[in-house]
Design a protein around this motif. Structure first.
Motif, PDB file in Angstrom:
ATOM      1  N   ALA A  44       8.995  62.984  61.705  1.00  0.00           N
ATOM      2  CA  ALA A  44      10.256  62.340  61.279  1.00  0.00           C
ATOM      3  C   ALA A  44      10.390  60.798  61.499  1.00  0.00           C
ATOM      4  O   ALA A  44      11.076  59.949  60.851  1.00  0.00           O
ATOM      5  CB  ALA A  44      11.373  62.994  62.291  1.00  0.00           C
ATOM      6  N   SER A  45       9.546  60.355  62.614  1.00  0.00           N
ATOM      7  CA  SER A  45       9.753  58.881  63.036  1.00  0.00           C
ATOM      8  C   SER A  45       8.873  57.940  62.429  1.00  0.00           C
ATOM      9  O   SER A  45       8.781  56.745  62.696  1.00  0.00           O
ATOM     10  CB  SER A  45       9.408  58.641  64.456  1.00  0.00           C
ATOM     11  OG  SER A  45       8.086  59.143  64.925  1.00  0.00           O
ATOM     12  N   GLY A  46       7.915  58.417  61.380  1.00  0.00           N
ATOM     13  CA  GLY A  46       7.037  57.465  60.601  1.00  0.00           C
ATOM     14  C   GLY A  46       5.773  57.439  61.195  1.00  0.00           C
ATOM     15  O   GLY A  46       5.096  56.517  60.753  1.00  0.00           O
ATOM     16  N   GLY A  47       5.121  58.115  61.903  1.00  0.00           N
ATOM     17  CA  GLY A  47       3.682  57.963  62.352  1.00  0.00           C
ATOM     18  C   GLY A  47       3.530  57.946  63.976  1.00  0.00           C
ATOM     19  O   GLY A  47       4.487  57.728  64.493  1.00  0.00           O
ATOM     20  N   PRO A  48       2.433  57.712  64.445  1.00  0.00           N
ATOM     21  CA  PRO A  48       1.941  57.446  65.536  1.00  0.00           C
ATOM     22  C   PRO A  48       2.406  56.196  66.160  1.00  0.00           C
ATOM     23  O   PRO A  48       2.727  56.097  67.580  1.00  0.00           O
ATOM     24  CB  PRO A  48       0.562  57.446  65.760  1.00  0.00           C
ATOM     25  CG  PRO A  48      -0.107  58.147  64.493  1.00  0.00           C
ATOM     26  CD  PRO A  48       1.036  58.079  63.432  1.00  0.00           C
ATOM     27  N   LYS A  49       2.716  55.213  65.433  1.00  0.00           N
ATOM     28  CA  LYS A  49       3.071  53.961  65.927  1.00  0.00           C
ATOM     29  C   LYS A  49       4.327  54.194  66.590  1.00  0.00           C
ATOM     30  O   LYS A  49       4.752  53.290  67.879  1.00  0.00           O
ATOM     31  CB  LYS A  49       3.184  52.727  64.772  1.00  0.00           C
ATOM     32  CG  LYS A  49       3.715  51.526  65.129  1.00  0.00           C
ATOM     33  CD  LYS A  49       3.579  50.361  64.015  1.00  0.00           C
ATOM     34  CE  LYS A  49       4.265  49.056  64.632  1.00  0.00           C
ATOM     35  NZ  LYS A  49       4.105  48.141  63.475  1.00  0.00           N
ATOM     36  N   ALA A  50       5.402  55.040  66.084  1.00  0.00           N
ATOM     37  CA  ALA A  50       6.601  55.143  66.481  1.00  0.00           C
ATOM     38  C   ALA A  50       6.516  55.885  67.879  1.00  0.00           C
ATOM     39  O   ALA A  50       7.512  55.628  68.895  1.00  0.00           O
ATOM     40  CB  ALA A  50       7.715  55.902  65.873  1.00  0.00           C
ATOM     41  N   MET A  51       5.584  56.567  68.334  1.00  0.00           N
ATOM     42  CA  MET A  51       5.455  57.333  69.484  1.00  0.00           C
ATOM     43  C   MET A  51       4.634  56.530  70.531  1.00  0.00           C
ATOM     44  O   MET A  51       4.641  56.968  71.757  1.00  0.00           O
ATOM     45  CB  MET A  51       4.618  58.533  69.221  1.00  0.00           C
ATOM     46  CG  MET A  51       5.311  59.423  68.056  1.00  0.00           C
ATOM     47  SD  MET A  51       6.292  60.728  68.782  1.00  0.00           S
ATOM     48  CE  MET A  51       5.239  61.745  69.452  1.00  0.00           C
ATOM     49  N   SER A  52       3.994  55.338  70.194  1.00  0.00           N
ATOM     50  CA  SER A  52       3.235  54.803  71.257  1.00  0.00           C
ATOM     51  C   SER A  52       4.102  54.047  72.297  1.00  0.00           C
ATOM     52  O   SER A  52       5.038  53.689  72.091  1.00  0.00           O
ATOM     53  CB  SER A  52       2.358  53.300  70.487  1.00  0.00           C
ATOM     54  OG  SER A  52       3.351  52.540  69.903  1.00  0.00           O
ATOM     55  N   ASN A  53       3.392  54.083  73.339  1.00  0.00           N
ATOM     56  CA  ASN A  53       4.073  53.348  74.748  1.00  0.00           C
ATOM     57  C   ASN A  53       5.234  54.168  75.071  1.00  0.00           C
ATOM     58  O   ASN A  53       6.121  53.497  75.444  1.00  0.00           O
ATOM     59  CB  ASN A  53       4.166  52.030  74.456  1.00  0.00           C
ATOM     60  CG  ASN A  53       2.973  51.275  74.039  1.00  0.00           C
ATOM     61  OD1 ASN A  53       2.000  51.591  74.852  1.00  0.00           O
ATOM     62  ND2 ASN A  53       2.984  50.377  73.190  1.00  0.00           N
ATOM     63  N   GLY A  54       5.447  55.352  74.622  1.00  0.00           N
ATOM     64  CA  GLY A  54       6.552  56.156  74.930  1.00  0.00           C
ATOM     65  C   GLY A  54       7.887  55.603  74.231  1.00  0.00           C
ATOM     66  O   GLY A  54       9.006  55.681  75.029  1.00  0.00           O
ATOM     67  N   ALA A  55       7.805  55.202  72.906  1.00  0.00           N
ATOM     68  CA  ALA A  55       8.845  54.587  72.345  1.00  0.00           C
ATOM     69  C   ALA A  55       9.669  55.506  71.719  1.00  0.00           C
ATOM     70  O   ALA A  55      10.129  55.384  70.476  1.00  0.00           O
ATOM     71  CB  ALA A  55       8.236  53.580  71.258  1.00  0.00           C
ATOM     72  N   VAL A  56      10.180  56.593  72.243  1.00  0.00           N
ATOM     73  CA  VAL A  56      10.697  57.874  71.820  1.00  0.00           C
ATOM     74  C   VAL A  56      11.726  57.915  73.039  1.00  0.00           C
ATOM     75  O   VAL A  56      11.379  58.109  74.317  1.00  0.00           O
ATOM     76  CB  VAL A  56      10.108  58.896  71.600  1.00  0.00           C
ATOM     77  CG1 VAL A  56      10.860  60.088  71.260  1.00  0.00           C
ATOM     78  CG2 VAL A  56       9.155  58.711  70.402  1.00  0.00           C
ATOM     79  N   THR A  57      12.877  58.423  72.931  1.00  0.00           N
ATOM     80  CA  THR A  57      13.939  58.920  73.827  1.00  0.00           C
ATOM     81  C   THR A  57      14.446  60.097  73.557  1.00  0.00           C
ATOM     82  O   THR A  57      15.037  60.328  72.501  1.00  0.00           O
ATOM     83  CB  THR A  57      14.978  57.866  73.950  1.00  0.00           C
ATOM     84  OG1 THR A  57      14.474  56.631  74.550  1.00  0.00           O
ATOM     85  CG2 THR A  57      16.128  58.342  74.751  1.00  0.00           C
TER      86      THR A  57
END
Length: 205
Positions: A107-120
Motif C-alpha cells: 500500500a505504501s509504494g514499495g520498499p523505499k517507504a519502509m526503509s529506515n523504519g519510515a512507517v508508524t
C-alpha cells in the motif's frame, strides 16, 4: 511537533502533548482501563478483558512505552494542567507481523517507504466516552488523530497504519473520515481469544 501543542484554535482548552515523564504512566493506565473495554466486541468475556488490561495496559507497561525510543505516547488534556481525557500510542518502526508488513509494503509504494523504519503504527487511540462531543468546535478524537499523523510525519514516516476490530463499525467510520483505507487483515490475541482485525493505512504528508 513540539512536546506540547495546542489541539485546535487559540480559544480551545484542549492540549495534546508527548509524554516523557514516567510519573504520568498511572494516569494513562487509568484511562486505558476505562476505554479499552468499550472497544471490545460484544462476545469478549470480562475475564479476557481484565487479563488484557492487566498484561498490556498496566502502569508498568506504559512506563516501558514512555521509555522506549521507538514508541511515542501522546495524551490529550482538558486544559494545559487538566486531566488526561485520551491517549495514543505510536510505534515508529516497520511492522513485525508478516501479513501486516506485506500489506503496508504493497500500500505504501514499495520498499523505499519502509526503509529506515519510515512507517508508524498507531497502536492505540482512545478518548474517554464523555469527552467525545465537540469541545469549542474541536472534537478530541479528531484532534488526537491529527496530532498522531503529524507526529508520524515529524518522525520521518511516510505511511501510518492501524488495526481495528472487524466488527467495530463506529471506529472504522471514524478512521475512514481521517483518511484511512483498508489494506489487509490480522489476528489479535486477547488472553487466548483470537479476534480478527482489519488493517487500515494512509499516507503521511
Amino acid at each position: 511537533m513540539s512536546d506540547t501543542d495546542s489541539a485546535s484554535s487559540p480559544d480551545s482548552v484542549l492540549v495534546i502533548e508527548t509524554v516523557t515523564d514516567t510519573s504520568q504512566a498511572a494516569a494513562i493506565a487509568d484511562v486505558a482501563a476505562v476505554t479499552f473495554p468499550l472497544a471490545c466486541p460484544p462476545h469478549s468475556t470480562p475475564e479476557n478483558i481484565a487479563a488484557h488490561i492487566g498484561q498490556q495496559l498496566s502502569t508498568a507497561r506504559f512506563v516501558e512505552h514512555i521509555e522506549d525510543p521507538v514508541k511515542q505516547v501522546l495524551v490529550i488534556r482538558d486544559g494545559a494542567d487538566g486531566p488526561i481525557i485520551g491517549y495514543s500510542l505510536l510505534i515508529h518502526e516497520v511492522p513485525t507481523i508478516d501479513d501486516v508488513r506485506a500489506a503496508v509494503l504493497a500500500a505504501s509504494g514499495g520498499p523505499k517507504a519502509m526503509s529506515n523504519g519510515a512507517v508508524t503504527e498507531i497502536s492505540k487511540m482512545y478518548i474517554l466516552p464523555h469527552h467525545h462531543a465537540a469541545h469549542n468546535a474541536q472534537k478530541p478524537a479528531h484532534a488526537l488523530m491529527t496530532a498522531a499523523i503529524h507526529a508520524a510525519a515529524a518522525h520521518g514516516s511516510s505511511y501510518a497504519w492501524l488495526g481495528v476490530h472487524s466488527g467495530n463499525q463506529r471506529a472504522q467510520k471514524f478512521y475512514a473520515k481521517m483518511g484511512f483505507t483498508r489494506i489487509g487483515t490480522k489476528t489479535f490475541d486477547m488472553n487466548g481469544a483470537i479476534e480478527h482485525d482489519f488493517v487500515l493505512g494512509r499516507e503521511v504528508s
